[in-house]
Design a protein around this motif. Sequence first.
Motif, PDB file in Angstrom:
ATOM      1  N   ARG A  34       0.450  -1.257   0.055  1.00  0.00           N
ATOM      2  CA  ARG A  34      -0.345   0.143  -0.063  1.00  0.00           C
ATOM      3  C   ARG A  34       0.833   1.321  -0.347  1.00  0.00           C
ATOM      4  NH1 ARG A  34      -3.454  -3.896  -0.207  1.00  0.00           N
ATOM      5  NH2 ARG A  34      -4.960  -3.889   1.521  1.00  0.00           N
ATOM      6  N   ALA A  76      -6.642  -4.702   9.907  1.00  0.00           N
ATOM      7  CA  ALA A  76      -5.887  -5.247   9.438  1.00  0.00           C
ATOM      8  C   ALA A  76      -7.099  -6.736   9.590  1.00  0.00           C
ATOM      9  CB  ALA A  76      -4.002  -5.151   8.277  1.00  0.00           C
ATOM     10  N   GLY A 135      -5.921   7.625   6.944  1.00  0.00           N
ATOM     11  CA  GLY A 135      -5.524   6.690   5.677  1.00  0.00           C
ATOM     12  C   GLY A 135      -5.783   6.863   5.102  1.00  0.00           C
ATOM     13  N   ARG A 136      -5.334   6.877   3.970  1.00  0.00           N
ATOM     14  CA  ARG A 136      -6.325   7.229   2.358  1.00  0.00           C
ATOM     15  C   ARG A 136      -7.092   6.527   2.067  1.00  0.00           C
ATOM     16  NH1 ARG A 136      -2.146   5.232  -1.878  1.00  0.00           N
ATOM     17  NH2 ARG A 136      -1.056   4.313  -0.675  1.00  0.00           N
ATOM     18  N   MET A 137      -7.322   4.869   2.540  1.00  0.00           N
ATOM     19  CA  MET A 137      -8.293   3.948   1.617  1.00  0.00           C
ATOM     20  C   MET A 137      -9.796   4.143   1.805  1.00  0.00           C
ATOM     21  SD  MET A 137      -6.386   0.445   2.528  1.00  0.00           S
ATOM     22  CE  MET A 137      -5.571   0.441   4.049  1.00  0.00           C
ATOM     23  N   HIS A 138     -10.107   4.979   3.140  1.00  0.00           N
ATOM     24  CA  HIS A 138     -11.428   5.646   3.919  1.00  0.00           C
ATOM     25  C   HIS A 138     -11.767   6.683   4.029  1.00  0.00           C
ATOM     26  CE1 HIS A 138     -11.200   1.840   5.377  1.00  0.00           C
ATOM     27  NE2 HIS A 138     -10.242   1.671   6.236  1.00  0.00           N
ATOM     28  N   LEU A 154      -2.000  12.056   5.532  1.00  0.00           N
ATOM     29  CA  LEU A 154      -1.218  10.578   5.443  1.00  0.00           C
ATOM     30  C   LEU A 154       0.246  10.698   4.160  1.00  0.00           C
ATOM     31  CD1 LEU A 154      -3.990  11.588   1.977  1.00  0.00           C
ATOM     32  CD2 LEU A 154      -4.490  10.413   4.074  1.00  0.00           C
ATOM     33  N   ASP A 156       1.228   8.683   1.555  1.00  0.00           N
ATOM     34  CA  ASP A 156       1.609   8.727   0.363  1.00  0.00           C
ATOM     35  C   ASP A 156       0.217   9.869  -0.250  1.00  0.00           C
ATOM     36  OD1 ASP A 156       3.716   7.153  -0.154  1.00  0.00           O
ATOM     37  OD2 ASP A 156       2.172   5.409  -0.003  1.00  0.00           O
ATOM     38  N   PRO A 158      -2.356  10.821  -1.611  1.00  0.00           N
ATOM     39  CA  PRO A 158      -3.613  10.649  -2.846  1.00  0.00           C
ATOM     40  C   PRO A 158      -3.153  10.582  -4.703  1.00  0.00           C
ATOM     41  CG  PRO A 158      -4.468  11.693  -1.536  1.00  0.00           C
ATOM     42  CD  PRO A 158      -2.671  11.860  -1.729  1.00  0.00           C
ATOM     43  N   GLN A 159      -3.675   9.290  -5.574  1.00  0.00           N
ATOM     44  CA  GLN A 159      -3.797   9.351  -6.541  1.00  0.00           C
ATOM     45  C   GLN A 159      -4.666  10.687  -7.563  1.00  0.00           C
ATOM     46  OE1 GLN A 159      -3.307   5.331  -7.642  1.00  0.00           O
ATOM     47  NE2 GLN A 159      -1.167   5.302  -7.584  1.00  0.00           N
ATOM     48  N   PRO A 162      -9.518  13.680  -2.820  1.00  0.00           N
ATOM     49  CA  PRO A 162     -10.176  13.077  -1.577  1.00  0.00           C
ATOM     50  C   PRO A 162     -11.227  13.939  -2.145  1.00  0.00           C
ATOM     51  CG  PRO A 162      -8.055  14.162  -0.810  1.00  0.00           C
ATOM     52  CD  PRO A 162      -8.005  14.103  -2.126  1.00  0.00           C
TER      53      PRO A 162
END
Length: 243
Positions: A34, A76, A135-138, A154, A156, A158-159, A162
Amino acid sequence: MPNILVLGGTLEATRLVDALARAQLPTTLSYAGRVARPKPQPVAVRVGGFGGADGLARYLRAQNITHLVDATHPFAATISTNAIRAAQLAGTNLLALTRPPWTACAGDQWSHVPDIPAAVQALAGPARNVMLALGRMHLAAFAAQPQHRYLLRLVDAPQTPPPLPDHHILLERGPFDADTDAALMQAHDITLIVAKNAGGTGAQAKLIAARKLRIPVIMIDRPPIPARAQVHDIANVLDWITA
Ligand code: NAP
């Protein structure tokens, strides 16, 4: 001779592999992949999913792993549940290195929620300055509460941006410091924090800062993981391996 696989992605896993390397115990550290720039490690590293519990069991057998240490993050839950099943399938010894959850102290203003959707729901109401320490996933889930100004810390970038109309991103990797976090919260006029109950010391700074500044916290409780042998100290993992 033991042959160890550490499921990582946490500060504890990094500290554990340092100790295993110092003890000259053959070790591989596994990352989900990740984080874009993982830190160099003193042991062999593999990156990416195994393909569920069956895939992990195949890896354990193929690599002749004798000791599987699950040092993943307490949120996780999928990999931790898979590790239990895979260890059973492959007949490999399994131990989890976990962090005790944080508990509220005098002065804390925590409200507990069971998961991310409940945290999103708890943000209904007028606009506030919210620190999302998740974290960026949520992040996308919080688009349902677009009225707030969100401070996002964060590892990294985000690509894609958000989907939060008013946000500010800080790119930083822990461990953090309580005084620096308090200054950060004051600079951004934070009035609410959303955090996962990760436990450990690396991410606790924000909670100590929140206590000092009397900022309320929406605390997301841990997901359930089936029972397994677990310890909280690296020394106990070494004892288990060398017993
Ligand atoms: P998750 O939902 O439990 O796992 C999703 C899938 O990612 C797993 O089924 C597995 O894929 C793969 N995976 C997860 N950890 C792995 C590892 N250490 N090595 C190889 N594959 C792994 O996990 P997550 O919440 O997405 O977290 C991913 C990683 O980030 C974990 O290693 C965790 O320690 C770290 N982390 C998570 C959080 C968090 O809040 N969740 C915070 C900090 C760090 P396959 O099924 O294909 O094997």
